[in-house]
Design a protein around this motif. Structure first.
Motif, PDB file in Angstrom:
ATOM      1  N   GLU A 203       0.835  -1.204   0.000  1.00 50.84           N
ATOM      2  CA  GLU A 203       0.000   0.000   0.000  1.00 50.84           C
ATOM      3  C   GLU A 203       0.871   1.255   0.000  1.00 50.84           C
ATOM      4  N   LYS A 204       1.944   1.225   0.803  1.00 51.70           N
ATOM      5  CA  LYS A 204       2.871   2.362   0.855  1.00 51.70           C
ATOM      6  C   LYS A 204       3.523   2.591  -0.503  1.00 51.70           C
ATOM      7  N   ILE A 205       3.954   1.512  -1.147  1.00 53.50           N
ATOM      8  CA  ILE A 205       4.572   1.621  -2.467  1.00 53.50           C
ATOM      9  C   ILE A 205       3.581   2.240  -3.455  1.00 53.50           C
ATOM     10  N   LYS A 206       2.354   1.739  -3.430  1.00 52.69           N
ATOM     11  CA  LYS A 206       1.310   2.222  -4.352  1.00 52.69           C
ATOM     12  C   LYS A 206       1.068   3.717  -4.168  1.00 52.69           C
ATOM     13  N   ILE A 207       0.967   4.150  -2.926  1.00 55.12           N
ATOM     14  CA  ILE A 207       0.670   5.558  -2.650  1.00 55.12           C
ATOM     15  C   ILE A 207       1.841   6.464  -3.001  1.00 55.12           C
ATOM     16  N   ARG A 208       3.066   6.008  -2.665  1.00 56.76           N
ATOM     17  CA  ARG A 208       4.244   6.868  -2.823  1.00 56.76           C
ATOM     18  C   ARG A 208       4.721   6.949  -4.275  1.00 56.76           C
ATOM     19  N   ILE A 209       4.753   5.819  -4.976  1.00 60.41           N
ATOM     20  CA  ILE A 209       5.324   5.836  -6.329  1.00 60.41           C
ATOM     21  C   ILE A 209       4.438   5.119  -7.343  1.00 60.41           C
ATOM     22  N   GLY A 210       3.165   4.920  -7.008  1.00 58.82           N
ATOM     23  CA  GLY A 210       2.275   4.164  -7.880  1.00 58.82           C
ATOM     24  C   GLY A 210       1.794   4.926  -9.089  1.00 58.82           C
ATOM     25  N   ALA A 211       2.694   5.446  -9.874  1.00 59.99           N
ATOM     26  CA  ALA A 211       2.333   6.164 -11.104  1.00 59.99           C
ATOM     27  C   ALA A 211       2.349   5.194 -12.277  1.00 59.99           C
ATOM     28  N   ILE A 212       1.393   5.359 -13.191  1.00 57.19           N
ATOM     29  CA  ILE A 212       1.319   4.413 -14.314  1.00 57.19           C
ATOM     30  C   ILE A 212       1.349   5.131 -15.655  1.00 57.19           C
ATOM     31  N   SER A 213       2.027   6.259 -15.687  1.00 60.75           N
ATOM     32  CA  SER A 213       2.199   6.984 -16.935  1.00 60.75           C
ATOM     33  C   SER A 213       3.617   7.513 -17.008  1.00 60.75           C
ATOM     34  N   GLY A 214       4.199   7.411 -18.184  1.00 62.29           N
ATOM     35  CA  GLY A 214       5.558   7.900 -18.360  1.00 62.29           C
ATOM     36  C   GLY A 214       5.679   9.404 -18.247  1.00 62.29           C
ATOM     37  N   ASN A 215       4.532  10.110 -18.282  1.00 63.27           N
ATOM     38  CA  ASN A 215       4.560  11.567 -18.196  1.00 63.27           C
ATOM     39  C   ASN A 215       4.612  12.079 -16.766  1.00 63.27           C
ATOM     40  N   ILE A 216       4.484  11.149 -15.793  1.00 62.82           N
ATOM     41  CA  ILE A 216       4.535  11.535 -14.388  1.00 62.82           C
ATOM     42  C   ILE A 216       5.991  11.631 -13.936  1.00 62.82           C
ATOM     43  N   GLU A 217       6.273  12.584 -13.073  1.00 64.16           N
ATOM     44  CA  GLU A 217       7.632  12.764 -12.574  1.00 64.16           C
ATOM     45  C   GLU A 217       8.163  11.477 -11.946  1.00 64.16           C
ATOM     46  N   GLU A 218       9.358  11.093 -12.336  1.00 63.26           N
ATOM     47  CA  GLU A 218       9.971   9.859 -11.827  1.00 63.26           C
ATOM     48  C   GLU A 218      10.273   9.979 -10.335  1.00 63.26           C
ATOM     49  N   LYS A 219       9.841   8.959  -9.581  1.00 66.70           N
ATOM     50  CA  LYS A 219      10.101   8.920  -8.149  1.00 66.70           C
ATOM     51  C   LYS A 219      10.746   7.590  -7.787  1.00 66.70           C
ATOM     52  N   LYS A 220      11.494   7.588  -6.692  1.00 65.95           N
ATOM     53  CA  LYS A 220      12.122   6.355  -6.219  1.00 65.95           C
ATOM     54  C   LYS A 220      11.807   6.147  -4.741  1.00 65.95           C
ATOM     55  N   LEU A 221      11.824   4.884  -4.335  1.00 67.51           N
ATOM     56  CA  LEU A 221      11.496   4.547  -2.957  1.00 67.51           C
ATOM     57  C   LEU A 221      12.317   3.336  -2.523  1.00 67.51           C
ATOM     58  N   ASP A 222      12.970   3.441  -1.367  1.00 67.24           N
ATOM     59  CA  ASP A 222      13.677   2.299  -0.785  1.00 67.24           C
ATOM     60  C   ASP A 222      12.668   1.444  -0.023  1.00 67.24           C
ATOM     61  N   VAL A 223      12.629   0.163  -0.368  1.00 72.82           N
ATOM     62  CA  VAL A 223      11.644  -0.746   0.218  1.00 72.82           C
ATOM     63  C   VAL A 223      12.367  -1.893   0.926  1.00 72.82           C
ATOM     64  N   LYS A 224      11.993  -2.114   2.173  1.00 72.98           N
ATOM     65  CA  LYS A 224      12.595  -3.182   2.967  1.00 72.98           C
ATOM     66  C   LYS A 224      11.662  -4.384   3.022  1.00 72.98           C
ATOM     67  N   GLY A 225      12.227  -5.558   2.777  1.00 73.64           N
ATOM     68  CA  GLY A 225      11.456  -6.792   2.854  1.00 73.64           C
ATOM     69  C   GLY A 225      12.343  -7.935   3.285  1.00 73.64           C
ATOM     70  N   ARG A 226      11.810  -9.158   3.147  1.00 76.17           N
ATOM     71  CA  ARG A 226      12.583 -10.332   3.537  1.00 76.17           C
ATOM     72  C   ARG A 226      12.980 -11.114   2.293  1.00 76.17           C
ATOM     73  N   ASP A 227      14.279 -11.357   2.156  1.00 78.59           N
ATOM     74  CA  ASP A 227      14.796 -12.106   1.017  1.00 78.59           C
ATOM     75  C   ASP A 227      14.210 -13.522   1.027  1.00 78.59           C
ATOM     76  N   LEU A 228      13.659 -13.953  -0.108  1.00 80.58           N
ATOM     77  CA  LEU A 228      12.999 -15.250  -0.158  1.00 80.58           C
ATOM     78  C   LEU A 228      13.975 -16.417  -0.070  1.00 80.58           C
ATOM     79  N   THR A 229      15.232 -16.168  -0.383  1.00 83.48           N
ATOM     80  CA  THR A 229      16.232 -17.234  -0.338  1.00 83.48           C
ATOM     81  C   THR A 229      16.937 -17.293   1.007  1.00 83.48           C
ATOM     82  N   THR A 230      17.472 -16.156   1.441  1.00 86.25           N
ATOM     83  CA  THR A 230      18.253 -16.134   2.686  1.00 86.25           C
ATOM     84  C   THR A 230      17.398 -15.908   3.923  1.00 86.25           C
ATOM     85  N   LYS A 231      16.153 -15.439   3.718  1.00 90.49           N
ATOM     86  CA  LYS A 231      15.229 -15.095   4.822  1.00 90.49           C
ATOM     87  C   LYS A 231      15.712 -13.890   5.640  1.00 90.49           C
ATOM     88  N   GLU A 232      16.724 -13.212   5.128  1.00 92.31           N
ATOM     89  CA  GLU A 232      17.262 -12.043   5.825  1.00 92.31           C
ATOM     90  C   GLU A 232      16.637 -10.756   5.274  1.00 92.31           C
TER      91      GLU A 232
END
Length: 325
Positions: A203-232
């Motif tokens: 939901e945070k990703i969608k709200i912060r950078i959820g743009a679906i048109s190339g004409n929208i200003e480019e934004k970036k977001l650092d996202v923290k999750g759990r690695d599916l292989t290492t579980k870290e």
């Protein structure tokens, strides 16, 4: 003393209460805190979330979604009772309520919603389909003999409708909205980045950078999750340009619904759409969705300035019109 007229939009995730005179009176999550022992609903909305956070062993959250609303009608009534009291205060005269409903509710679901609103304290209840409420809320002219197209994108449902002189000529409803956008982002993170993120992060990703048109200003977001292989824990940097790929599946479903309405519409009204364009409403409208539909379909498309509140505002206006008729 005048009985108050209220517009009510019971969304899957958010409920809005509105009056013509005072505007938006309440906008809170459609959720109740239920006592795990007694089954009693003790709080609603933001208060419910706080209650469960403070005592998770004693209370649970209940979101009475549209699909199982028949089973959760008592909880929905309790939630609305809390909301009416919070929005309207103490009043001797119970309110008259216009409720926005999806186009495809069954008779049992419709009756359950009406019963729940009455049980919550309404004196009388009127029901009106969400696209018509939204159309009134954004100011479309119901007296004009010109076809007008509106697409309402909510948390779990999108409804596209062709409206002519205050009635829906054609409409298509699909079970795709903001929740499905979130699920698509979760899947994208697993498949593309091999990272697990939950619905809240999506939901945070969608709200912060959820743009679906190339004409929208480019934004970036650092996202923290759990690695599916290492579980870290691991952090990846996402860009708004990635979102079109991540959201392709639900966007295609919505696009198909819009195309279906256009295809079901006669030549004269298709010409009206070409001239007047398409209006987008709903709390799940993404940045650039107007440009996306315009590019794909070649139709002028705009996001309503009051996209999030249009349904509740339109419901209140519809009630006022009934009173004057």
């Amino acid at each position: 003393m005048i009985r108050k007229g209220v517009g009510l939009d019971i969304g899957t995730t958010q409920t809005t209460i509105c009056t013509v005179e005072d505007g938006i009176l309440l906008y809170e999550p459609t959720v109740g805190a239920v006592d795990v022992d007694s089954g009693e609903t003790v709080a609603a909305g933001n208060d419910a979330m706080k209650t469960v956070e403070e005592a998770p062993d004693h209370y649970r959250l209940c979101w009475p979604l549209w699909d199982p609303v028949v089973k959760c009608a008592d909880i929905l009534a309790s939630i609305l009772r809390f909301f009416f009291k919070k929005a309207l205060g103490r009043t001797l005269l119970r309110p008259v309520v216009m409720v926005s409903i999806p186009c495809d509710l069954t008779e049992a679901q419709t009756n359950a919603v009406e019963d729940a609103v009455l049980a919550a304290g309404a004196a009388r209840v009127h029901l009106l389909e969400a696209p018509l409420c939204a159309a009134l809320g954004v100011g479309l002219d119901f007296s004009s003999p010109v076809g007008q197209m509106l697409v309402h994108i909510g948390a779990s449902r999108t409804e596209a409708a062709m409206i002519f002189i205050g009635d829906m000529v054609t409409h298509v409803s699909v079970n795709t909205g903001g929740d499905q956008f979130n699920s698509a982002i979760v899947r994208y993170m697993r498949e593309k980045h091999r990272l697990y993120v939950g619905q809240r992060t999506a939901e945070k990703i969608k709200i912060r950078i959820g743009a679906i048109s190339g004409n929208i200003e480019e934004k970036k977001l650092d996202v923290k999750g759990r690695d599916l292989t290492t579980k870290e824990p691991r952090i990846v940097t996402l860009s708004s340009r990635e979102m079109l790929g991540a959201l392709r599946e639900p966007l295609t479903t919505i696009l198909d619904a819009v195309v279906s309405v256009v295809e079901q519409t006669g030549d004269d009204m298709r010409a009206d759409i070409a001239r007047g364009g398409v209006v987008l409403t709903g709390g799940a409208v993404l940045m650039g969705m107007d440009q996306f539909l315009a590019d794909v379909m070649g139709l002028r498309t705009r996001i309503a300035a009051n996209a999030q509140s249009a349904v509740a505002e339109g419901a209140a206006l519809a009630l006022e019109r009934i009173g004057k008729s």
